[in-house]
Design a protein around this motif. Structure first.
Motif, short mmCIF file in Angstrom:
data_model
loop_
_atom_site.label_atom_id
_atom_site.label_comp_id
_atom_site.label_asym_id
_atom_site.label_seq_id
_atom_site.Cartn_x
_atom_site.Cartn_y
_atom_site.Cartn_z
N GLU A 234 41.32 18.55 -28.18
CA GLU A 234 40.27 19.38 -27.54
C GLU A 234 40.77 20.71 -27.01
N ARG B 195 43.23 13.89 -32.27
CA ARG B 195 43.06 13.07 -31.07
C ARG B 195 42.02 13.73 -30.15
N ASP B 196 41.76 13.11 -29.00
CA ASP B 196 40.71 13.59 -28.07
C ASP B 196 39.34 13.57 -28.74
MG LIG Z 1 44.72 17.07 -25.97
#
Ligand SMILES: [Mg+2]
Ligand SMILES: O=C([O-])CC(=O)C(=O)O
Length: 231
Positions: A96, A117-118
């Protein structure tokens, strides 16, 4: 790896990108003669999102996202970041924080032939992403690589400035020089499918609409129609 960063590569014309944005990956791939698909391994982290944009390409060392940091600076309005690694890698190279920086620059999404990820945060912020893996595994920033050079994903060559079209079905690349023709062919295909849809709603069969009964006969396929079986 020493590496290089190419600035300002030629890009597909914005009006051709906008035209392609009106069609899904199935239509665009068919319009290019069933080419351009980057493979079933690239899956969206969200549902119901379709984007089209110009590719900024990145070649990273596995487990190392240094060159994504370098690529962010090369990204602008209407781009889609496309990342691969020099050998297979599923680590979470992107999350993010990168998406926040890219969204600020008007980037429409990311395609990762590696891990992301995130994903909950990315969905919450509405930043579209397609990836080969989801992984919380962190990475280092230690190795050089390349930005805006041709890369290969799923056997398809992606040049910087090519058009990326992505939706729930996957990701397709349209070479820059073919963007306009492909948009026109996509429009023609949509019209053809609209006519077929209207006919199917009325009960017409593909066997008749596409003249496939002769094909079955040629192939020696024995069959009886539904009506013959029923009578
Ligand atoms: Mg991150
Ligand atoms: O920072 C990283 O290495 C990748 C990440 O999680 C982010 O962009 O948020």
């Amino acid at each position: 790896m020493p590496g290089m960063i190419v600035t300002n590569p030629p890009k597909a014309a914005p009006k051709d990108v906008e035209a392609l944005a009106g069609y899904g990956t199935a239509t665009v791939g068919e319009a290019m003669g069933r080419t351009g698909f980057l493979g079933t391994h690239l899956r969206p982290i969200q549902q119901g999102v379709r984007v089209a944009g110009t590719a900024v390409t990145v070649l990273c060392w596995p487990g190392d996202n240094l060159m994504i940091h370098a690529a962010v600076e090369q990204c602008g309005e209407g781009d889609i970041l496309v990342v691969t690694t020099t050998s297979p890698c599923t680590d979470g190279l992107f999350g993010e924080l990168f998406a926040t920086a890219l969204a600020h620059r008007g980037v429409r999404g990311v395609v990762l032939n590696t891990g992301i990820r995130d994903t909950a945060e990315l969905r919450a912020m509405g930043f579209p992403a397609w990836s080969a893996a989801v992984s919380p595994q962190g990475t280092v920033k230690a190795t050089g690589g390349r930005v805006n050079v041709p890369i290969v994903i799923g056997g398809q060559v992606i040049h910087p400035g090519d058009v990326i079209v992505a939706d729930d079905d996957g990701v397709v690349v349209v070479p820059r020089e073919r963007a306009r023709d492909t948009a026109e062919a996509s429009e023609a295909r949509e019209r053809k499918e609209a006519a077929a849809r209207a006919a199917f709603l009325e009960g017409e069969l593909g066997l008749d609409r596409y003249g496939l009964r002769d094909k079955l006969k040629q192939l020696g396929v024995e069959y009886r129609t539904y009506e013959e079986v029923e009578s």
